[in-house]
Design a protein around this motif. Structure first.
Motif, PDB file in Angstrom:
ATOM      1  N   UNK A 122      -6.883  -2.064  -5.039  1.00  0.00           N
ATOM      2  CA  UNK A 122      -5.948  -1.469  -4.095  1.00  0.00           C
ATOM      3  C   UNK A 122      -4.693  -0.952  -4.794  1.00  0.00           C
ATOM      4  N   UNK A 123      -4.274  -1.645  -5.842  1.00  0.00           N
ATOM      5  CA  UNK A 123      -3.109  -1.171  -6.612  1.00  0.00           C
ATOM      6  C   UNK A 123      -3.438   0.167  -7.264  1.00  0.00           C
ATOM      7  N   UNK A 124      -4.612   0.271  -7.850  1.00  0.00           N
ATOM      8  CA  UNK A 124      -5.013   1.540  -8.473  1.00  0.00           C
ATOM      9  C   UNK A 124      -5.098   2.639  -7.422  1.00  0.00           C
ATOM     10  N   UNK A 175      -2.723   7.438  -4.770  1.00  0.00           N
ATOM     11  CA  UNK A 175      -2.061   8.049  -3.614  1.00  0.00           C
ATOM     12  C   UNK A 175      -0.645   8.512  -3.969  1.00  0.00           C
ATOM     13  N   UNK A 176       0.024   7.765  -4.815  1.00  0.00           N
ATOM     14  CA  UNK A 176       1.364   8.209  -5.257  1.00  0.00           C
ATOM     15  C   UNK A 176       1.269   9.619  -5.847  1.00  0.00           C
ATOM     16  N   UNK A 177       0.231   9.852  -6.597  1.00  0.00           N
ATOM     17  CA  UNK A 177       0.094  11.157  -7.263  1.00  0.00           C
ATOM     18  C   UNK A 177      -0.314  12.272  -6.300  1.00  0.00           C
ATOM     19  N   UNK A 207       0.827  -1.216   0.000  1.00  0.00           N
ATOM     20  CA  UNK A 207       0.000   0.000   0.000  1.00  0.00           C
ATOM     21  C   UNK A 207       0.859   1.263   0.000  1.00  0.00           C
ATOM     22  N   UNK A 208       0.323   2.288  -0.619  1.00  0.00           N
ATOM     23  CA  UNK A 208       0.914   3.624  -0.499  1.00  0.00           C
ATOM     24  C   UNK A 208      -0.109   4.507   0.208  1.00  0.00           C
ATOM     25  N   UNK A 209       0.242   5.058   1.350  1.00  0.00           N
ATOM     26  CA  UNK A 209      -0.690   5.976   2.004  1.00  0.00           C
ATOM     27  C   UNK A 209      -0.693   7.314   1.270  1.00  0.00           C
ATOM     28  N   UNK A 210      -1.714   8.121   1.493  1.00  0.00           N
ATOM     29  CA  UNK A 210      -1.701   9.447   0.866  1.00  0.00           C
ATOM     30  C   UNK A 210      -0.631  10.325   1.508  1.00  0.00           C
TER      31      UNK A 210
END
Lengths: 214, 214, 214, 214
Positions: A162-164, A169-171, A72-75
């Motif tokens: 979840x990947x999307x 969140x990466x952006x 996961x990538x958090x915001x």
């Protein structure tokens, strides 16, 4: 002196030294001298079945890797707390200037399974894992209530959703957003089926996961 | 359709499928059916030169892996924020019930180098990496002022001190502390010299790093 | 007549005469006729575990050797007192015209350990050893106060710092400084790990100790 | 990286590691763990032809060794200066509690030759070697004027006289004197003929040098 270090790891290390390391001795040495210059960051799951170096047959120096539960990538949350994943992201993008970020999920992900289980209790008083998996909660809630999909289908669906989510969140990190717009950075999604060994890659336009021709 | 997915990764995946996967097809399948049961959690650096699966020649199912910058473990902070590392720790200890946790640092660590640089400016407005590396700040300050050691000696010293620090922080998690006391969980330190391939292991009594006989 | 000479030494001498000497008879004879012409001075510790002839497998005529506690070189002090080490240095450089000087330290050095112990009492009224080890006092004080390193790490650090210190003191001898500038003399540092047999050599540029490829 | 470390030493070290070290690995390791406990201190010349470990075929841990020019012991001078030899003596006697001290001279000693040459100029402005060899000046003057001995005879004579001189100086150290009287410490003289390999040992009663039966 008795060392309690796990024997299996020492055995594995012996194999490494007498095997792969022999061929890559110079590569390790020059990577030490000149520093790492990986062009790709892979954000993968901590799961013991989804090592990116194994799946992408990558040697030393190739992949900068973040591994956490459910990849996961958090915001972006610049709140002064310790942010393991965000710090590694920042290091990869700003210092190493990677050109590609791959969020790689996988099938049978334990974190995703827990997020989908409406009866799941917090795993512990501290409940770090529950809090962490709440990153996919909005999506999980939509999927949970979908009783025409099988449990396995729900799971695969949420793994991909979840990947999307993580790509979105990466952006939210200003620097990533800017560099992507400038064409200096490319974001990718991938999903590995641990059961069959299949790799599925996200089409950046449709955001579908498809099997690339290899 | 044109996929922008990195060619080097697709090539690597092709090697994996035609090579290692052929031999391990059954292992992947049964790991998918029965779930992962890794006995060891490795907390390693995101650095592209320190993949635990490579160094310990580990196959699928063997190592549950957390990778962040400088292989740090933050102290137990049950504050409701997203804690990537703590969540993965919790999952490994409480759900998977790993019996061994290895904190594996490595030489030439960029995060440690940044922590030692008294002139380092925040890398970004958000400064996640600076905040993250502040976990080793007290030790870094003691080492920075030591001008009779060379920069490389200071760096190696802090890399090892930081591993001991992370082991201490692991014990701030109540569940880890309890399980260790019960003899169900063992904590280990390791340091990999990316330049020479040497593995150094922490003696649990003296907390020195020594080279195990292999 | 009863000789009180140690039996172990006489036994060892017998081995020498019936073993090595047989092969090197001519070498000893010609070295006696023509005089010694060693090209290397080694300054090593008196420690019973760090004999340079053993570690460098050196035969007669090869190494001119100074051995004192902790392989220290005092600074140039032309004060009319008896200076054992400085006299031997002078002889090696000015009479024998050695081309290389190696300061070789070693692990577990008792002198260095004593220098690091802030509670060490003078060992005797004369306290020669305390005075001698005060040559590394400034560095020892910086290391003593570092409580994030283990005792063994502090010891190894000071052993290596002390070698660099001695190399600096060597250059306080005018003749050594001049000959080094002219390219006629080369100064080196080495550190021998008595526990593992590893030899570490000082990189003249960074002054770090590294393991040479052998 | 290019290391300038002398190739001959690295070659010798390689021989050591692949030869003698293989057999003595355990001995080195246990000496590192348990510390050195040599029973004998040898005070020998820095000369490249008189290594005590070679002549007495001594392994690691056996001999604590001081090496200076002409194997001299200065008298006890507690003056606050750096005393290399006295410090090592003190360490051997008070800390290691050696039971035997051997002063070992040898033939063709360059230091003794210089001390005998009435025309010898100071070798350098600092003249450490001249000052150091003045320890045998009273004896040298008596020998120099003896023109019925050949130069070689004068040299051998002074080499042996100097050994007795050093034994006397050893007894000027209060602790050595006391321990010798108590029977806890024994002082010995030896002289090694580098040309023939002969070892001559001093008879403690007559103070003559004789060849022991071996």
């Amino acid at each position: 002196m008795m060392l309690s270090f796990p024997t299996s790891l020492l055995n594995g290390y012996r194999n490494f030294m007498s095997g792969r390391y022999v061929d890559e001795r110079e590569r390790y040495r020059s990577l030490a001298e000149e520093g790492q210059k990986p062009s790709t960051l892979v954000i993968a799951c901590s799961d013991s079945r989804s090592a990116p170096e194994t799946i992408f047959d990558a040697g030393p120096g190739e992949l900068f890797v973040i591994r956490n539960v459910a990849n996961l990538v958090p915001p972006h949350e610049p709140d002064g707390h310790f942010h393991s994943t965000s710090a590694a992201l920042e290091f990869a993008v700003q210092s190493l200037k990677v050109t590609d970020i791959v969020v790689m999920g996988h099938g049978r992900c334990g974190g995703i399974r827990a997020a989908l289980d409406p009866n799941a209790e917090p795993l512990s008083p501290g409940n770090f894992i529950g809090r962490w998996m709440s990153l996919v909660k909005p999506a999980a809630e939509q999927i949970q209530s979908n009783d025409v999909m099988t449990p396995a289908e729900r799971q695969t669906a949420l793994e991909r959703i979840s990947i999307r989510n993580s790509l979105d969140n990466l952006r939210s990190f200003p620097d990533i957003k800017v560099r992507e717009k400038e064409g200096k950075l490319h974001l990718h999604g991938a999903w590995f089926d641990i059961s069959t060994g299949e790799l599925w890659v996200m089409d950046p336009e449709t955001r579908d996961f498809i099997r690339p021709e290899i």
